[in-house]
Design a protein around this motif. Structure first.
Motif, PDB file in Angstrom:
ATOM      1  N   GLY A 233       0.827  -1.332   0.044  1.00  0.00           N
ATOM      2  CA  GLY A 233       0.013  -0.058  -0.065  1.00  0.00           C
ATOM      3  C   GLY A 233       0.814   1.280  -0.018  1.00  0.00           C
ATOM      4  O   GLY A 233       0.504   2.114  -0.703  1.00  0.00           O
ATOM      5  N   LEU A 237       0.916   4.015  -2.810  1.00  0.00           N
ATOM      6  CA  LEU A 237       1.042   5.534  -2.652  1.00  0.00           C
ATOM      7  C   LEU A 237       1.990   6.091  -2.936  1.00  0.00           C
ATOM      8  O   LEU A 237       1.642   7.409  -3.768  1.00  0.00           O
ATOM      9  CB  LEU A 237       0.777   5.578  -0.968  1.00  0.00           C
ATOM     10  N   ASN A 305      -4.601   5.685  -5.594  1.00  0.00           N
ATOM     11  CA  ASN A 305      -4.658   6.144  -4.345  1.00  0.00           C
ATOM     12  C   ASN A 305      -5.578   5.164  -3.459  1.00  0.00           C
ATOM     13  O   ASN A 305      -5.486   5.007  -2.381  1.00  0.00           O
ATOM     14  CB  ASN A 305      -4.943   7.420  -4.168  1.00  0.00           C
ATOM     15  N   THR A 306      -6.932   4.764  -4.329  1.00  0.00           N
ATOM     16  CA  THR A 306      -8.040   3.994  -3.568  1.00  0.00           C
ATOM     17  C   THR A 306      -7.253   2.735  -3.157  1.00  0.00           C
ATOM     18  O   THR A 306      -7.433   2.377  -2.064  1.00  0.00           O
ATOM     19  CB  THR A 306      -9.061   3.838  -4.499  1.00  0.00           C
ATOM     20  N   ARG A 309      -4.900   2.951  -0.261  1.00  0.00           N
ATOM     21  CA  ARG A 309      -5.597   3.218   1.095  1.00  0.00           C
ATOM     22  C   ARG A 309      -6.236   2.086   1.513  1.00  0.00           C
ATOM     23  O   ARG A 309      -6.194   1.573   2.642  1.00  0.00           O
ATOM     24  CB  ARG A 309      -6.534   4.209   0.892  1.00  0.00           C
ATOM     25  N   ILE A 312      -3.591  -0.159   2.948  1.00  0.00           N
ATOM     26  CA  ILE A 312      -2.884   0.162   4.251  1.00  0.00           C
ATOM     27  C   ILE A 312      -4.067   0.052   5.228  1.00  0.00           C
ATOM     28  O   ILE A 312      -3.568  -0.468   6.272  1.00  0.00           O
ATOM     29  CB  ILE A 312      -2.668   1.645   4.217  1.00  0.00           C
ATOM     30  N   TYR A 313      -5.206   0.410   4.958  1.00  0.00           N
ATOM     31  CA  TYR A 313      -6.146   0.198   6.107  1.00  0.00           C
ATOM     32  C   TYR A 313      -6.346  -1.467   6.580  1.00  0.00           C
ATOM     33  O   TYR A 313      -6.669  -1.482   7.665  1.00  0.00           O
ATOM     34  CB  TYR A 313      -7.716   0.741   5.610  1.00  0.00           C
TER      35      TYR A 313
ATOM     36  N   LYS C 115     -13.003  10.430   5.907  1.00  0.00           N
ATOM     37  CA  LYS C 115     -11.647  10.232   6.013  1.00  0.00           C
ATOM     38  C   LYS C 115     -10.737   9.801   4.694  1.00  0.00           C
ATOM     39  O   LYS C 115      -9.924  10.197   4.349  1.00  0.00           O
ATOM     40  CB  LYS C 115     -11.088   9.450   7.256  1.00  0.00           C
ATOM     41  N   PHE C 116     -11.725   8.893   4.050  1.00  0.00           N
ATOM     42  CA  PHE C 116     -11.330   8.294   2.837  1.00  0.00           C
ATOM     43  C   PHE C 116     -11.292   9.323   1.734  1.00  0.00           C
ATOM     44  O   PHE C 116     -10.194   9.471   1.076  1.00  0.00           O
ATOM     45  CB  PHE C 116     -12.290   7.177   2.329  1.00  0.00           C
ATOM     46  N   ASP C 119      -8.333  11.317   2.197  1.00  0.00           N
ATOM     47  CA  ASP C 119      -7.165  10.768   1.776  1.00  0.00           C
ATOM     48  C   ASP C 119      -7.052  11.033   0.213  1.00  0.00           C
ATOM     49  O   ASP C 119      -5.842  11.155  -0.345  1.00  0.00           O
ATOM     50  CB  ASP C 119      -7.246   9.370   2.143  1.00  0.00           C
ATOM     51  N   LYS C 163      -7.016  16.425   8.702  1.00  0.00           N
ATOM     52  CA  LYS C 163      -6.617  15.257   9.394  1.00  0.00           C
ATOM     53  C   LYS C 163      -5.915  15.187  10.668  1.00  0.00           C
ATOM     54  O   LYS C 163      -6.052  14.722  11.834  1.00  0.00           O
ATOM     55  CB  LYS C 163      -5.125  14.469   8.483  1.00  0.00           C
TER      56      LYS C 163
END
Lengths: 319, 277, 291
Positions: A233, A237, A305-306, A309, A312-313, C115-116, C119, C163
């Protein structure tokens, strides 16, 4: 006695309580909600606006826009392939250079050094992420590019000159130099995410590995393997950041719309062509084509990016 | 135990507290009443059908092993569960004969003050500002009233002599016991009628504890106090009535003297004699 | 010694494992060194090249025409301050308020969505924000302007501020909020006067970070603020900005302009360094205070 046997009275209605709130409370909560919605609306609006402004180019060229490398404002022929190629190659190359180093730094900072070294070094790495890209570009032109021309590129060419990648004239600027600058710029991002996900791996796991007689590296390797989707991730990014990076690349990539095998050759990226031509673009088709490149850039970075994320989440949310 | 859903709020031989099972609006002696009060966190019942009545100017203690729902009960009285995700409150609560939904939450909490387990002064404020916080945040701008309130309440809680020379220093510079007395001063500065105390001395040393116990006994003249404590001796020293909670249920609610010497329920006896808990 | 070695002779693969262990750890140390090397190089090179050209003239004089020595970047510095001012007017309220919403009011799912989106916003390349500001403001006003540039910078500041606000509010213990609510203070006053005040030092450092980043942004200003070689402070006119000036000077062929560009770069790097130092200091205090 079973819980289900208990008869419960009516709920003290939260609705009723909420309806008796002071107007100030209702106003303020909705005000913050409004700003939060504004944030979401903004992102949607950006997407819609950019899509709308590239409509002319989309209509005119259709899919040939991304398959043609013919970019000529005079004849009003616009195809983005060379820029797409430049962006993809420079970003992926940057990632390949940066990823091992980033993981190394992350491990170095989180697993190896003492706190007295970690604090200043991680501070320096943070600063690295905060330096404006214009300064990277400036440094790239006057320090890195001459160094590449005088030392790195001749060495590569004499060692690996049989590969088409390292053939051709040596300018200093070009694809390789751009990738190197990008690699420096994305290392702090990837390494800080890697550190975060390593932190999310419980210490007990490492202790268990040590207890079984593992060496330090083996314990670290296990932690890295467990954190791999998070590290991936971070890498993705970093890739997203490299794809969108504008100024530093513009200053060292050479700005020549061509697709060449050699990494020494000048190239051009999507963001760079927008930066260079937008303000002086004449004719609505030219502007619209530049905005369509922006739309492609937006789409790609959004997807990248999606994806990043989500990865990473998936690691950091577990703890 | 089988009939626990209809346990009356107090089973006391003495006179004045009895339960008719209905809410009596003409009753002026009662500060707090709960009727079939239950609280759920998501799907789990934390307290089950609690019926309690607390008389004005009395101290009621709530005892029981940890996890029995003491704090949950206390926090439902001033609707503090409002902030807790997944929390739902069932039943009826009357504060001075008004149903708690008759007024808004803010006014309810002005009437029902609360002192917490850990001292929680506002960290960015001075000692002075902490005591005056309730007035200031409620929109009062009267310097002389602040001065008066601060001195009166700090004196009342026995802090005045200790801090009068450094009222402007940060509240977090005080010791734990002083901080807790500051929090009490802050609570009474807004002139509540009922004070809820959630194990107010559990984080404190014995000297600070005895100072606060003294305060509580003095407070009876002006306030009704409901105190949760895990310390049975404390309940014995300061309270008029004691409620024993077990597994989210009210087992017994009696005069303190009686509950500790001659409890009605076997479970209570086992608990107060230290057989479990 | 010999006996023990014989008795507990390491199998070959253990020796190999130990070797791999040492090699990998040395590689990690090398990675650490080659990461900070460019930073130190950039930092010292910029300082060396910039500090000699950095004098009072740089801050108070206007740029001189080509061929004349000297001059400064006064207009660009003022321009950057105006742009950041406009950006802050947009970025700070939106960032802080949405941060408050996430931390104080939202449920799990809405918090996750916002939050998403935050980001995602922080991942949008800054040049695209420039195109957006161009389409929204420049096209409609029919000219480049400080307003368009500041608008773009404001959008870029939002995710950082959102954030930080959310994270700093999360650090405020719930017991502090409860203490305030229990005094009969309304929820919104509790949020603003208790929670936000307690978190304020952290939030301010976050805002500073966002400002530091915005101060160095170049790409989104290229076709919004556009740059200006004259003194200009009207917000509906094209305006100079420090990074734009550095860019223009850096790619110019004139030695004297290069020196001025280095001076500008030095100012930017110093700004970033000082702000990050402040942030470090404040957040460290925050964490030690919580222990």
């Amino acid at each position: 006695m079973q819980e289900s046997d208990i008869k419960i009275s009516e709920e003290i209605s939260t609705k009723e309580i909420r309806s008796k709130r002071k107007p100030g409370d209702i106003f303020f909560e909705n005000l913050t909600l409004l700003f939060a919605l504004l944030l979401i609306g903004l992102v949607l609006f950006i997407a819609i606006e950019i899509y709308g402004d590239s409509a002319e180019s989309i209509e005119h060229f259709g899919f040939s826009f991304i398959f043609s490398s013919d970019w000529n404002p005079v004849t009003e022929k616009f195809g983005a392939l060379a820029f797409i190629y430049g962006t993809i190659v420079s970003s992926i190359l940057a990632l390949l250079i940066s990823l091992p180093v980033s993981i190394g730094v992350a491990v170095f900072l989180s697993e190896i050094v003492h706190k007295s070294v970690r604090t200043p070094v991680s501070f320096l790495v943070e600063i690295l992420a905060a330096i404006p890209s214009i300064i990277y570009g400036f440094w790239g032109i006057y320090v890195l590019a001459p160094f590449m021309a005088s030392t790195v590129q001749p060495a590569l060419s004499s060692l690996f000159g049989f590969l088409p990648l390292f053939q051709g004239p040596i300018f200093g600027t070009g694809m390789l130099t751009a990738s190197l600058i990008l690699a420096i710029m994305i290392t702090p991002i990837i390494s800080s995410i890697t550190r975060d996900v390593l932190k999310a791996i419980p210490v007990s796991q490492r202790e268990a590995a040590y207890a079984l007689g593992a060496t330090r590296w083996e314990a670290i390797k296990m932690a890295l393997l467990n954190a791999r989707s998070g590290i991936l991730g971070g890498a993705v990014l970093g890739l997203g950041r490299a794809i969108g990076e504008t100024m530093a690349v513009t200053m060292v990539i050479g700005n020549k719309a061509q697709i060449k095998a050699s990494l020494f050759e000048p190239a051009y990226s999507m963001a760079s062509v927008i930066a260079n031509e937008f303000a002086e673009a004449s004719g609505s088709l030219h502007i619209s084509s530049l905005i369509e490149i922006g739309l492609l850039l937006f789409g790609v970075t959004f997807i990248v990016n999606t994806f990043a994320r989500i990865l990473i989440y998936s690691v950091t949310r577990k703890t | 135990m089988e009939n626990d859903t209809i346990i009356t709020d107090t089973i006391d031989d003495s006179e004045d507290i009895h339960d008719s099972g209905k809410h009596d609006t003409a009753d002026t002696k009662t500060a707090l009443r709960t009727i079939n009060l239950s609280v759920k966190f998501f799907d789990k019942l934390a307290i089950k059908n609690i019926n309690i009545r607390v008389k004005k100017n009395n101290v009621a203690a709530i005892i029981g092993p940890s996890g029995c729902g003491k704090s949950t009960f206390l926090r439902s009285i001033n609707l503090m569960h409002d902030l807790t995700p997944g929390a739902k409150v069932y039943g009826d609560i009357y504060v001075h004969n008004e149903h708690i939904t008759d007024n808004n939450v803010v006014d309810l909490r002005k009437k029902v003050g609360m002192v917490f387990q850990k001292p929680n002064p506002f960290p960015t404020m001075s000692i002075y500002d902490n005591v005056a916080a309730g007035l200031k945040l409620n929109g009062i701008r009267n310097k002389s009233l602040f001065d008066e309130t601060v001195e009166k309440n700090l004196t009342y809680t026995g802090l005045w002599d200790e801090v009068k020379d450094r009222l402007k220093s940060p509240a977090i510079s005080l010791s734990g016991g002083q901080q807790q007395r500051l929090c009490i001063a802050r609570t009474i500065a807004v002139k509540p009628e009922i004070i809820l105390m959630d194990e107010p001395t559990s984080a404190l040393d014995p000297v600070s504890t005895s100072k606060i116990e003294e305060l509580i006994i003095n407070f009876k003249k002006h306030y009704t106090i409901i105190i949760v404590t895990h310390n049975m001796q404390q309940a014995g020293r300061i309270s008029d009535y004691t409620a024993f909670f077990y597994l989210g249920k009210l087992v017994e609610y009696s005069r303190t003297r009686r509950l500790f010497t001659n409890p009605r329920e076997k479970l209570t006896e086992e608990y107060v004699t230290g057989k479990f808990g | 010694m010999e006996l023990t070695e014989k008795k507990f002779k390491m199998p070959g693969n253990i020796r190999r494992r130990k070797l791999v262990n040492s090699v990998m750890i040395i590689l990690c140390v090398i990675a650490g060194i080659i990461t900070i090397l460019p930073l130190l190089y950039i930092f010292f090179y910029t300082t060396k090249s910039g500090i000699t050209s950095l004098n009072l003239d740089f801050f108070i004089n206007m740029p001189k025409p080509v061929g004349e020595e000297g001059g400064g970047m006064a207009n660009a510095i003022v321009g950057s301050i105006i742009l950041i001012g406009i950006g802050s007017l947009i970025g700070i309220p939106v960032g802080v308020m949405s941060g408050i919403y996430i931390s104080e009011y939202s449920k799990n799912i809405t918090a996750f969505i916002i939050k998403f989106v935050t980001d995602i916003l922080s991942g949008i390349p800054s040049i695209i924000i420039g195109i957006f500001a161009y389409g929204l403001i420049v096209i409609n006003m029919q000219r480049f302007s400080a307003l368009a540039g500041g608008f773009a910078l404001g959008i870029l500041m939002i995710p950082t501020i959102t954030k930080v606000t959310e994270e700093m509010l999360k650090l405020v213990p719930q017991s502090i909020r409860e203490a305030s609510l229990a005094l009969g203070v309304s929820r919104w006053k509790t949020v603003l006067r208790i929670a936000l005040t307690t978190a304020s030092s952290g939030i301010i450092t976050g805002i500073l970070l966002a400002i530091a980043r915005a101060a160095g942004e170049t790409a989104p200003l290229l076709f919004t603020a556009f740059g200006n070689s004259f003194w200009q402070t009207e917000i509906d006119q094209p305006i100079a900005a420090l990074p734009l000036q550095i860019f223009a000077y850096a790619i110019s062929p004139y030695e004297d302009w290069h020196r001025q560009a280095w001076a500008g770069a030095f100012v930017l790097i110093l700004l970033v360094f000082v702000i990050n130092l402040i942030v470090r200091f404040v957040t460290r205090n925050k964490f030690s205070g919580n222990q």
